[in-house]
Design a protein around this motif. Structure first.
Motif, short mmCIF file in Angstrom:
data_model
loop_
_atom_site.label_atom_id
_atom_site.label_comp_id
_atom_site.label_asym_id
_atom_site.label_seq_id
_atom_site.Cartn_x
_atom_site.Cartn_y
_atom_site.Cartn_z
N ARG A 246 0.83 -1.20 0.00
CA ARG A 246 0.00 0.00 0.00
C ARG A 246 0.86 1.25 0.00
O ARG A 246 0.51 2.26 -0.63
N ALA A 247 2.00 1.18 0.70
CA ALA A 247 2.90 2.34 0.74
C ALA A 247 3.47 2.63 -0.64
O ALA A 247 3.56 3.79 -1.07
N GLN A 248 3.85 1.58 -1.35
CA GLN A 248 4.38 1.75 -2.72
C GLN A 248 3.32 2.36 -3.63
O GLN A 248 3.60 3.27 -4.41
N ALA A 249 2.10 1.86 -3.51
CA ALA A 249 1.02 2.39 -4.34
C ALA A 249 0.74 3.85 -4.01
O ALA A 249 0.53 4.68 -4.90
N ALA A 250 0.75 4.18 -2.71
CA ALA A 250 0.51 5.56 -2.30
C ALA A 250 1.58 6.49 -2.84
O ALA A 250 1.30 7.61 -3.28
N MET A 251 2.83 6.03 -2.84
CA MET A 251 3.93 6.86 -3.35
C MET A 251 3.79 7.08 -4.84
O MET A 251 3.90 8.21 -5.34
N HIS A 252 3.53 6.02 -5.59
CA HIS A 252 3.44 6.13 -7.04
C HIS A 252 2.21 6.93 -7.48
O HIS A 252 2.25 7.62 -8.51
N ASP A 253 1.14 6.85 -6.69
CA ASP A 253 -0.09 7.57 -7.05
C ASP A 253 -0.10 9.01 -6.56
O ASP A 253 -1.04 9.75 -6.85
N GLY A 254 0.92 9.39 -5.79
CA GLY A 254 0.99 10.77 -5.30
C GLY A 254 0.08 11.04 -4.12
O GLY A 254 -0.28 12.19 -3.87
N ALA A 255 -0.27 9.99 -3.36
CA ALA A 255 -1.15 10.19 -2.21
C ALA A 255 -0.49 11.09 -1.17
O ALA A 255 -1.17 11.83 -0.46
N LEU A 268 10.22 14.36 -10.98
CA LEU A 268 9.84 14.01 -12.35
C LEU A 268 8.34 13.76 -12.45
O LEU A 268 7.71 14.16 -13.44
N ARG A 269 7.75 13.13 -11.44
CA ARG A 269 6.31 12.91 -11.47
C ARG A 269 5.56 14.23 -11.42
O ARG A 269 4.53 14.40 -12.06
N VAL A 273 6.15 13.36 -15.81
CA VAL A 273 6.80 12.16 -16.33
C VAL A 273 6.07 10.92 -15.81
O VAL A 273 5.58 10.90 -14.67
N SER A 274 5.99 9.89 -16.61
CA SER A 274 5.30 8.67 -16.22
C SER A 274 5.97 8.01 -15.03
O SER A 274 7.17 8.20 -14.78
N GLY A 275 5.20 7.20 -14.30
CA GLY A 275 5.74 6.52 -13.14
C GLY A 275 6.88 5.59 -13.48
O GLY A 275 7.87 5.51 -12.75
N ALA A 276 6.75 4.87 -14.60
CA ALA A 276 7.79 3.93 -15.00
C ALA A 276 9.11 4.64 -15.32
O ALA A 276 10.19 4.22 -14.88
N LEU A 277 9.01 5.73 -16.07
CA LEU A 277 10.22 6.47 -16.43
C LEU A 277 10.85 7.14 -15.21
O LEU A 277 12.07 7.16 -15.05
N ALA A 278 10.01 7.70 -14.35
CA ALA A 278 10.52 8.34 -13.13
C ALA A 278 11.21 7.32 -12.22
O ALA A 278 12.26 7.61 -11.64
#
Length: 400
Positions: A246-255, A268-269, A273-278
């Protein structure tokens, strides 16, 4: 003048430094005073509980006393809202179980007494650790004025965060590697409560062959983890591993808010910039920084320069780092300032110190309001300056 105005900054003498520090110190004091003066019933003018993030640690302590599971997000939200209900707002808890023994005593107190004790205890540890670095670097730096002026200090204070504790453990541990290896290992082992900032530590210790510190740190970390499992149940570790997803998802989603974070990934986000590239860019940076630390530490006798390099690189190698974590940089800032005052400043060092010291005051407003992430560049430049000084490269001094 021209480029030398910034390259050498010969105009930035001791008197001007003190004047700028006084301005920043007054700004920090005024900010804290306004937050407190405009608060009502423990809430600030924006409706947030004073200490903001601390409610997560205090709630965890409350849940542990009641036999609850702090990694159950729904239960944690409910427990938080017994004290403070804010629709749509929740301060998550993603720390590893090693941190639970630090939270448990907080749950036996009311929120505000616990907050006061937490800030007083962790702040005192941080100041003691920083003073040790000051004594090593000399007394030419206006220590107390700089401490009050450092913007990250005020951010930790208003957030009730763990940054003082983690910085104190890492700062003490890395400074004492040669003199007190057992103390160093214990501090570094305890610092695993926030593991993302210790990535470079084993790399540097192993490369410099500080075996005793490595062993003591490993035993301490394992003992702390085992103690947590014995006291709170082995299940907490599997619960935490589930929570990290959940922490990883929160970080990638900008929570958390990319504007509040200071990593390359977040910057970069924020720029779209896309999550994969960042993530790829962050990974490349992390590997590059780790490689430089490894190369610098390889077969080298441990010294303060190497300790400063590890601390300067810590915020660069993790995607999850916020502005209050910049108190960690106080140690390498103090070291580089001491080196410059005693041996002469090299080109661009004064500008680097000036920028990294003041940047935290402007980083979040610039990122949140105009989407300009300045901290990744500031952190990279600071790391380069520390690396250059620590490896005795770039020996061109400023013109006098």
């Amino acid at each position: 003048m021209g480029i030398a105005f910034l390259r050498d900054m010969n105009w930035l003498g001791a008197n001007r430094v003190r004047s700028y520090l006084r301005i920043l110190a007054l700004g920090n004091i005024a900010m804290i005073a306004i937050v407190v003066a405009t608060s009502h019933g423990g809430l600030d003018a924006n409706g947030f509980l004073l200490g903001t993030d601390f409610i997560s640690f205090w709630t965890t302590g409350q849940m542990l006393h009641a036999g609850g599971n702090p990694y159950d997000a729904a239960a944690h939200i409910s427990a938080q809202r017994v004290l403070y209900a804010s629709p749509g707002h929740f301060t998550a808890f993603f720390y590893p179980p090693s941190f639970l023994p630090f939270c448990w005593p907080l749950g036996g107190l009311g929120y505000f007494p616990a907050l006061g004790i937490w800030l007083g205890a962790t702040g005192s540890l941080f100041i003691v650790a920083l003073r040790e670095w000051r004594f090593e670097a000399g007394k030419a730096v206006p220590f107390w004025l700089a401490l009050v002026a450092y913007p990250a200090m005020a951010i930790v204070l208003t957030h009730g965060q763990t940054s003082w504790l983690v910085a104190a453990l890492l700062g003490t541990g890395l400074l004492q590697v040669r003199k007190r290896p057992v103390l160093a290992g214990i501090c570094l082992g305890l610092a695993t409560v926030k593991p993302q900032f210790g990535v470079l530590v084993p790399i540097a210790l192993l490369a410099s062959r500080e075996w005793k510190v490595v062993v003591v740190a490993s035993v301490t970390a394992i003992a702390l983890a085992a103690f947590s499992a014995v006291i709170f149940g082995a299940q907490v570790w599997s619960d935490w591993f589930a929570a990290t997803a959940r922490a990883q998802a929160a970080m990638h989603d900008g929570a958390v808010g990319f504007g509040k974070m200071v990593s390359l990934f977040a910057g970069l986000r924020l720029l779209g910039v896309s999550g994969a590239l960042a993530s790829s860019a962050q990974g490349a940076l992390s590997v590059g920084v780790a490689a430089l630390v490894l190369r610098t530490a390889w077969n080298r006798r441990w010294d303060r320069g190497l300790a400063a390099l590890v601390l300067a690189g810590a915020p660069l190698v993790t995607p999850f780092v916020l502005d209050y974590d910049m108190v960690l940089l106080a140690f390498p800032i103090l070291w580089l300032a001491g080196e410059g005052l005693h041996h002469g400043f090299w080109r661009w060092e004064k500008l680097t110190l000036f920028t990294v010291f003041a940047a935290t005051a402007f980083a979040r407003p610039l990122a949140l309001h105009v989407s300009i992430p300045i901290m990744p560049l500031v952190l990279a430049g600071f790391f380069a300056a520390i690396w250059s000084r620590a490896t005795e490269r770039g020996r061109v001094h400023c013109e006098t």
